[in-house]
Design an enzyme around this catalytic site. Structure first.
Site, PDB file in Angstrom:
ATOM      1  N   ARG A  87      35.994 -17.431  60.509  1.00  9.38           N
ATOM      2  CA  ARG A  87      36.261 -17.499  61.949  1.00  9.38           C
ATOM      3  C   ARG A  87      37.558 -18.233  62.308  1.00  9.38           C
ATOM      4  NH1 ARG A  87      33.279 -21.582  60.584  1.00  9.38           N
ATOM      5  NH2 ARG A  87      33.536 -23.501  61.751  1.00  9.38           N
ATOM      6  N   HIS A  88      38.322 -18.635  61.306  1.00  7.21           N
ATOM      7  CA  HIS A  88      39.611 -19.279  61.566  1.00  7.21           C
ATOM      8  C   HIS A  88      40.755 -18.451  60.999  1.00  7.21           C
ATOM      9  CE1 HIS A  88      37.018 -22.917  61.890  1.00  7.21           C
ATOM     10  NE2 HIS A  88      37.881 -23.208  62.854  1.00  7.21           N
ATOM     11  N   SER A 110      36.346 -23.424  74.672  1.00  2.00           N
ATOM     12  CA  SER A 110      36.219 -24.821  75.082  1.00  2.00           C
ATOM     13  C   SER A 110      36.874 -24.966  76.439  1.00  2.00           C
ATOM     14  CB  SER A 110      36.942 -25.751  74.104  1.00  2.00           C
ATOM     15  OG  SER A 110      36.163 -25.969  72.962  1.00  2.00           O
ATOM     16  N   ARG A 152      37.390 -14.174  68.525  1.00  3.24           N
ATOM     17  CA  ARG A 152      36.030 -14.714  68.332  1.00  3.24           C
ATOM     18  C   ARG A 152      35.048 -13.993  69.251  1.00  3.24           C
ATOM     19  NH1 ARG A 152      35.706 -20.827  66.996  1.00  3.24           N
ATOM     20  NH2 ARG A 152      37.222 -20.904  65.307  1.00  3.24           N
ATOM     21  N   ARG A 206      47.735 -22.282  64.659  1.00  4.96           N
ATOM     22  CA  ARG A 206      47.071 -23.482  64.134  1.00  4.96           C
ATOM     23  C   ARG A 206      47.264 -23.542  62.621  1.00  4.96           C
ATOM     24  NH1 ARG A 206      42.572 -24.928  68.195  1.00  4.96           N
ATOM     25  NH2 ARG A 206      43.634 -24.171  70.057  1.00  4.96           N
ATOM     26  N   GLU A 222      31.160 -21.208  68.424  1.00  2.00           N
ATOM     27  CA  GLU A 222      31.992 -21.541  69.580  1.00  2.00           C
ATOM     28  C   GLU A 222      32.989 -20.415  69.840  1.00  2.00           C
ATOM     29  OE1 GLU A 222      34.294 -25.231  69.331  1.00  2.00           O
ATOM     30  OE2 GLU A 222      35.839 -24.270  70.543  1.00  2.00           O
ATOM     31  N   GLU A 260      45.738 -24.531  60.189  1.00  2.00           N
ATOM     32  CA  GLU A 260      44.448 -24.946  59.651  1.00  2.00           C
ATOM     33  C   GLU A 260      44.312 -24.446  58.225  1.00  2.00           C
ATOM     34  OE1 GLU A 260      41.307 -25.300  63.225  1.00  2.00           O
ATOM     35  OE2 GLU A 260      42.246 -23.352  63.041  1.00  2.00           O
TER      36      GLU A 260
HETATM   37  P1  ATP Z   1      36.648 -24.701  66.012  1.00  2.00           P
HETATM   38  O1  ATP Z   1      35.971 -26.027  66.159  1.00  2.00           O
HETATM   39  O2  ATP Z   1      35.700 -23.547  66.006  1.00  2.00           O
HETATM   40  O3  ATP Z   1      37.647 -24.645  64.911  1.00  2.00           O
HETATM   41  P2  ATP Z   1      38.318 -25.666  68.121  1.00  2.00           P
HETATM   42  O4  ATP Z   1      37.370 -26.466  68.931  1.00  2.00           O
HETATM   43  O5  ATP Z   1      39.235 -26.336  67.174  1.00  2.00           O
HETATM   44  O6  ATP Z   1      37.506 -24.496  67.350  1.00  2.00           O
HETATM   45  P3  ATP Z   1      39.796 -25.154  70.519  1.00  2.00           P
HETATM   46  O7  ATP Z   1      40.954 -26.038  70.304  1.00  2.00           O
HETATM   47  O8  ATP Z   1      38.710 -25.609  71.410  1.00  2.00           O
HETATM   48  O9  ATP Z   1      39.192 -24.750  69.096  1.00  2.00           O
HETATM   49  O10 ATP Z   1      40.364 -23.719  70.955  1.00  2.00           O
HETATM   50  C1  ATP Z   1      39.786 -22.906  71.971  1.00  2.00           C
HETATM   51  C2  ATP Z   1      39.249 -21.618  71.386  1.00  2.00           C
HETATM   52  O11 ATP Z   1      40.245 -20.961  70.598  1.00  2.00           O
HETATM   53  C3  ATP Z   1      38.092 -21.772  70.429  1.00  2.00           C
HETATM   54  O12 ATP Z   1      36.869 -21.880  71.135  1.00  2.00           O
HETATM   55  C4  ATP Z   1      38.168 -20.505  69.628  1.00  2.00           C
HETATM   56  O13 ATP Z   1      37.622 -19.412  70.334  1.00  2.00           O
HETATM   57  C5  ATP Z   1      39.649 -20.266  69.520  1.00  2.00           C
HETATM   58  N1  ATP Z   1      40.172 -20.762  68.235  1.00  2.00           N
HETATM   59  C6  ATP Z   1      40.523 -22.021  67.933  1.00  2.00           C
HETATM   60  N2  ATP Z   1      41.003 -22.127  66.680  1.00  2.00           N
HETATM   61  C7  ATP Z   1      40.977 -20.885  66.175  1.00  2.00           C
HETATM   62  C8  ATP Z   1      41.368 -20.331  64.920  1.00  2.00           C
HETATM   63  N3  ATP Z   1      41.889 -21.082  63.962  1.00  2.00           N
HETATM   64  N4  ATP Z   1      41.220 -18.994  64.740  1.00  2.00           N
HETATM   65  C9  ATP Z   1      40.703 -18.230  65.722  1.00  2.00           C
HETATM   66  N5  ATP Z   1      40.318 -18.693  66.928  1.00  2.00           N
HETATM   67  C10 ATP Z   1      40.451 -19.998  67.164  1.00  2.00           C
HETATM   68 MG    MG Z   2      36.832 -26.279  70.898  1.00  2.00          MG
END
Ligand code: ATP
Ligand code: MG
Length: 434
Positions: free
Chosen positions: A220-221, A360, A408, A212, A357, A214
Site C-alpha cells: 500500500r506504499h 487523514s 488507496r 514520499r 487508512e 519511504e
Molecule cells: P500510512 O500511515 O498508511 O503510511 P500516512 O498517515 O503516512 O499513511 P498521510 O501523510 O496521512 O499518510 O497521507 C494522506 C493519505 O495519502 C493517506 O491516507 C494515504 O491515502 C495516502 N498515502 C500516504 N502515503 C502514501 C504512500 N506512500 N503511497 C500511497 N499512498 C499514500
Molecule cells: Mg495519515
C-alpha cells in the site's frame, strides 16, 4: 474511401468499412481462417474463406504475428458465431506495425504473470481489457471527485512540487539538486493549501502527485502517488470536514457503480455503497478494540497496520466498510493539527476503508501563537517555515481539510491486492522504470 469504425459500432448493413487494431489471435483451419482483431472497445472477427479471398491477401494476413497492428477494409456480414453478431470479410489490409516474436507477455494467455513481469512490460499488460478497465475506472473516479468538489464550491489549485522544505519535515523527503541549492519534492500540498485559506479562496482542492521517500516495501506504499487534497475555511469543527469527505466518497461510489458498470463487469467486481453517515470511532475506542483483539498498544501508540486490520475486521462484522477514526492523540499527529485543549487529543481523523487508512484530515491550528508553539513542541524550527507562518500573521480563518490517496481508494473499491496495480507506472524503492 470507406468509413473508419471501431469494433463497438460495426453493425450488419454497414457495407464496406475499415477497422484498425491489434491482431489478437489467428486460427487457421485449412479452408477458412479467423482473425480476432482487438481495439480499445473490444474484439471483432475477420473471417477469411480461402476460396473467396484474393490468394495474396490470404497468404499475407494469415501469417501475421500476434499483436501486429493492422488496418483492414472489408464487408460487414451478419454472424451468429461471434459475440458482436458481425464479422468482416477482408478485401484489403495495411500492416501498420509488425509485432516481434515472441511476446514478452501474453495478452490472452490464461497463465497469470507475476506482478513484476507485468509492470516491466506495462505497455503489453494494459492491452488486457481487465487491466485497461482499472485505469478507465481511475479516470472516471477523478471525474466524479471533481464533480463532487466543484458542486460544493471548491476551486481547483496547483501548488508547487519542488520546494525548500516539506510539509512536515522529516526523513520522508526526496532531495533534489536545484541549481546551486538543495530542494525537496513535495510530500503533500499541506502548507500551500493552508496558506491559500488566508487569501479568501476559502475552499480549494488539488489532485496531484505527492512524493514520499519511504523505504517500506508494502502493498500500500509507493514513493509517488496521487493525492486528492481539500481545504475549507470557516469550519466550526472537524466533523464538517468529515461530512464533506463522506459526501464526495458517496458520490464517487454511486457514480462508478453506474458509469463504470461495463469495466466493473470485466473485472468481476461489484461496488457496495455504504449507508450514511459513516460511523465515527474515537482513537481510544479503537485502542480498546485493538487490544481486545490481541495486540498490546499503549495510549499514544500508532494503531499500525495490524491495528488498522483488527479495527477493520471489527467494523466488517457490523457491516461497515468505511468509518472514521477521530480524536487521535495530538502527539501522533503533525504540528498543523489543532489540539483539543486540556486533553492529550486533537481534532484530527483518519478515514479507513476495510481496515486500511485512505485519508487523514482534521481541523488545523489557525492561531499564530499556538501554531508556533506546536511547531516547537514537535522539534521544528519556526524559522524554516517563515513563508507559511506569515500567512497566519495577518488574518487567517479557522479551517480544516484532508488528503486522500486516490490509489488507496481505488484499491479498496476494487479489492485489488497491491497499490501498484492501480498505478500505470508505479515508483517504489526498487522501481524507477518504466
Ligand atoms: P500510512 O500511515 O498508511 O503510511 P500516512 O498517515 O503516512 O499513511 P498521510 O501523510 O496521512 O499518510 O497521507 C494522506 C493519505 O495519502 C493517506 O491516507 C494515504 O491515502 C495516502 N498515502 C500516504 N502515503 C502514501 C504512500 N506512500 N503511497 C500511497 N499512498 C499514500
Ligand atoms: Mg495519515
Amino acid at each position: 474511401m470507406c468509413e473508419i469504425r471501431d469494433s463497438s459500432t460495426v453493425k450488419v448493413g454497414d457495407g464496406v468499412v475499415t477497422v484498425k487494431g491489434w491482431v489478437q489471435d489467428i486460427r487457421n483451419l485449412g479452408g477458412i481462417s479467423f482473425i480476432a482483431l482487438r481495439d480499445r472497445y473490444g474484439v471483432i472477427q475477420l473471417t477469411l474463406p480461402k476460396k473467396k479471398i484474393d490468394p495474396e491477401l490470404f497468404g499475407s494476413i494469415t501469417k501475421l504475428s500476434r499483436e501486429s497492428v493492422i488496418s483492414v477494409t472489408g464487408e460487414v456480414k451478419e454472424s451468429n458465431q461471434t459475440e458482436l453478431g458481425v464479422e468482416i470479410i477482408p478485401s484489403a489490409f495495411v500492416l501498420e506495425s509488425e509485432a516481434a516474436v515472441p511476446l514478452p507477455l501474453g495478452v490472452i494467455d490464461k497463465v497469470s504473470a507475476e506482478l513484476d513481469t507485468r509492470l516491466n512490460n506495462r505497455f503489453m499488460d494494459v492491452r488486457k481489457p481487465e487491466v485497461k478497465a482499472i485505469f478507465e475506472l481511475k479516470s472516471m473516479m477523478v471525474e466524479l471527485i471533481e464533480e463532487a468538489v466543484r458542486s460544493n464550491g471548491f476551486t481547483q489549485v496547483y501548488t508547487p512540487k519542488i520546494g525548500a522544505a516539506g510539509a512536515e519535515g522529516g526523513a520522508e523527503l526526496f532531495k533534489v539538486k536545484y541549481f546551486e541549492k538543495d530542494a525537496y519534492l513535495a510530500q503533500s500540498p499541506q502548507l500551500y493549501k493552508q496558506i491559500l485559506m488566508s487569501t479568501g479562496l476559502d475552499r480549494v482542492f488539488e489532485i496531484g502527485p505527492a512524493f514520499r521517500a519511504e523505504h517500506s516495501n508494502t502493498n500500500r506504499h509507493v514513493t509517488e502517488f496521487i493525492s486528492f487534497d481539500g481545504e475549507m475555511s470557516w469550519i466550526e469543527n472537524e466533523e464538517q470536514v468529515m461530512a464533506m469527505i463522506e459526501e464526495i466518497i458517496d458520490h464517487v461510489l454511486k457514480g462508478l457503480k453506474e458509469k463504470g458498470a461495463k469495466q466493473l463487469a470485466l473485472l468481476g467486481k461489484e461496488i457496495t455503497v455504504p449507508a450514511r453517515p459513516y460511523p465515527i470511532l474515537t482513537y481510544s475506542e479503537c485502542l480498546k478494540i485493538v487490544n481486545d483483539g490481541g495486540l498490546d498498544l499503549k495510549e499514544g501508540d500508532d494503531l499500525g497496520t495490524e491495528g488498522e486490520k483488527i479495527v477493520g475486521d471489527h467494523m466488517a462484522a457490523k457491516g461497515c466498510d468505511l468509518y472514521f477514526i477521530a480524536e487521535y492523540p495530538e502527539e501522533a499527529k503533525p504540528f498543523y493539527i489543532m489540539e483539543k485543549d486540556g486533553t492529550p487529543y486533537s481534532f484530527s481523523f483518519d478515514l479507513d476503508y476495510r481496515g486500511q487508512e485512505i485519508s487523514s484530515g482534521g481541523q488545523r491550528e489557525h492561531r499564530y501563537d499556538k501554531l508556533v508553539a506546536r511547531m516547537e513542541k514537535k522539534g521544528l524550527d519556526p524559522k524554516d517555515f517563515g513563508f507559511y507562518l506569515d500567512a497566519f500573521k495577518y488574518g487567517m480563518p479557522p479551517h480544516g481539510g484532508w488528503g486522500i490517496g486516490i490509489e488507496r481508494l481505488l484499491v479498496k473499491m476494487l479489492d485489488l491486492s497491491n497499490i501498484r496495480e492501480a498505478i500505470l507506472f508505479p515508483r517504489d524503492p526498487a522501481r524507477l522504470a518504466p
